[in-house]
Design an enzyme around this catalytic site. Structure first.
Site, PDB file in Angstrom:
ATOM      1  N   SER A  30       1.171  -0.993  -0.226  1.00  0.00           N
ATOM      2  CA  SER A  30       0.086   0.079  -0.371  1.00  0.00           C
ATOM      3  C   SER A  30       0.647   1.010   0.044  1.00  0.00           C
ATOM      4  O   SER A  30       1.586   0.941   0.482  1.00  0.00           O
ATOM      5  CB  SER A  30      -0.948   0.110   1.461  1.00  0.00           C
ATOM      6  OG  SER A  30      -0.999   1.283   1.142  1.00  0.00           O
ATOM      7  N   TYR A  42      -1.042  -0.656  10.907  1.00  0.00           N
ATOM      8  CA  TYR A  42      -1.644  -0.516   8.832  1.00  0.00           C
ATOM      9  C   TYR A  42      -0.347  -0.109   8.370  1.00  0.00           C
ATOM     10  O   TYR A  42      -0.035  -0.803   7.219  1.00  0.00           O
ATOM     11  CB  TYR A  42      -2.881  -0.246   8.591  1.00  0.00           C
ATOM     12  CG  TYR A  42      -3.149  -0.449   7.022  1.00  0.00           C
ATOM     13  CD1 TYR A  42      -3.867  -1.697   6.618  1.00  0.00           C
ATOM     14  CD2 TYR A  42      -3.088   0.999   6.265  1.00  0.00           C
ATOM     15  CE1 TYR A  42      -3.600  -1.749   4.896  1.00  0.00           C
ATOM     16  CE2 TYR A  42      -3.234   0.490   5.173  1.00  0.00           C
ATOM     17  CZ  TYR A  42      -3.176  -0.501   4.378  1.00  0.00           C
ATOM     18  OH  TYR A  42      -3.460  -1.042   3.265  1.00  0.00           O
TER      19      TYR A  42
END
Length: 253
Positions: free
Chosen positions: A139, A152
């Site tokens: 990501s 995250y």
């Protein structure tokens, strides 16, 4: 014999879109997911285009992963591709207010689940040799910090470094490794992060022209079909409407 790809987290989002794209090309597929009804429905739908083996399991469950992979039937046991897609973000609160349970779930899924599938399937990918590919779903959060990204973003930074380290270990095997880093993409991912709050979900994508899961699936298909001598180490993909913001500055002290 058609090539075979193993896709984790195939019941929604990028994983489901990848299953549809690779089925369209006639690849055999091993699809995993926790939601049995969704998984079996998808496998049944795609079975007219490709050979599909659905495995209902949670990538966090090491024993289940080991058992399922050790028993892959003939025709699905020699892999050309692994798409480590299973992953999630939970919550948007600051680190000092977040849930430790959410942190555990993100670490167990985004890191440990990816490790299990990679290690257990590496012998099969190495047996294939040249042209075999691993695509890990990272990501932009692994590269660029933002408030509420704490664990995250850290798990995706792990995915980035692990992918690079794998490249070193796999030198000479012909197996390729790519860390694919999507930006804003409209999928169930945000609905999970917002605990099902559709208003927050819709606000994220409103008038933003985000990426779609099909865009990511097409990118992964392209990555895995490059000539065998090419390795795309990392690829960051964002919609044109998304860019980087300025550094925050606290004022008034």
């Amino acid at each position: 014999m058609q090539p075979t790809v193993f896709i984790t987290g195939a019941t929604a989002g990028f994983g489901e879109a990848c299953a549809r794209r690779f089925a369209q090309a006639g690849w055999s597929m091993v699809l995993t997911g926790r939601r049995e009804e969704r998984l079996l429905r998808l496998a049944d739908e795609l079975s007219g285009q490709a050979e599909v083996l659905p495995l209902v399991l949670d990538v966090r469950d090491r024993a289940s992963m080991q058992a399922a992979i050790s028993q892959l039937p003939e025709g699905f046991d020699r892999l050309r591709g692994l798409i480590n897609n299973a992953g999630l973000a939970l919550g948007t609160e600051a680190a000092q207010a977040c849930s430790l349970d959410d942190w555990d779930t993100m670490v167990d899924t985004n890191i440990k689940g990816l490790l299990y599938s990679t290690r257990l399937l590496l012998p099969r990918l190495i047996a294939h040799g040249r042209g075999a590919s691993i695509v890990n779903l990272g990501s932009i959060a692994g590269n660029w910090p933002y408030p509420g990204s704490h664990v995250y973003g850290a798990t995706k930074a792990f995915v980035r470094q692990f992918s690079l380290n794998l490249r070193c270990d796999l030198q000479g095997t012909g197996v390729r490794v790519t860390n694919l880093e999507p930006g804003l993409c409209e999928s169930e991912f945000s609905l999970v992060r917002f605990a099902g709050d559709t208003h927050k979900y819709e606000a994220v994508y409103a008038n933003a022209q985000p990426l779609q899961p099909g865009d990511i699936a097409e990118t992964i298909f392209w990555l895995m079909n490059q000539p065998a001598h090419i390795n795309i180490n990392s690829l960051e993909v964002m919609p044109v409407t998304q860019a980087w913001s300025n550094f925050q500055i606290e004022r008034g002290r």
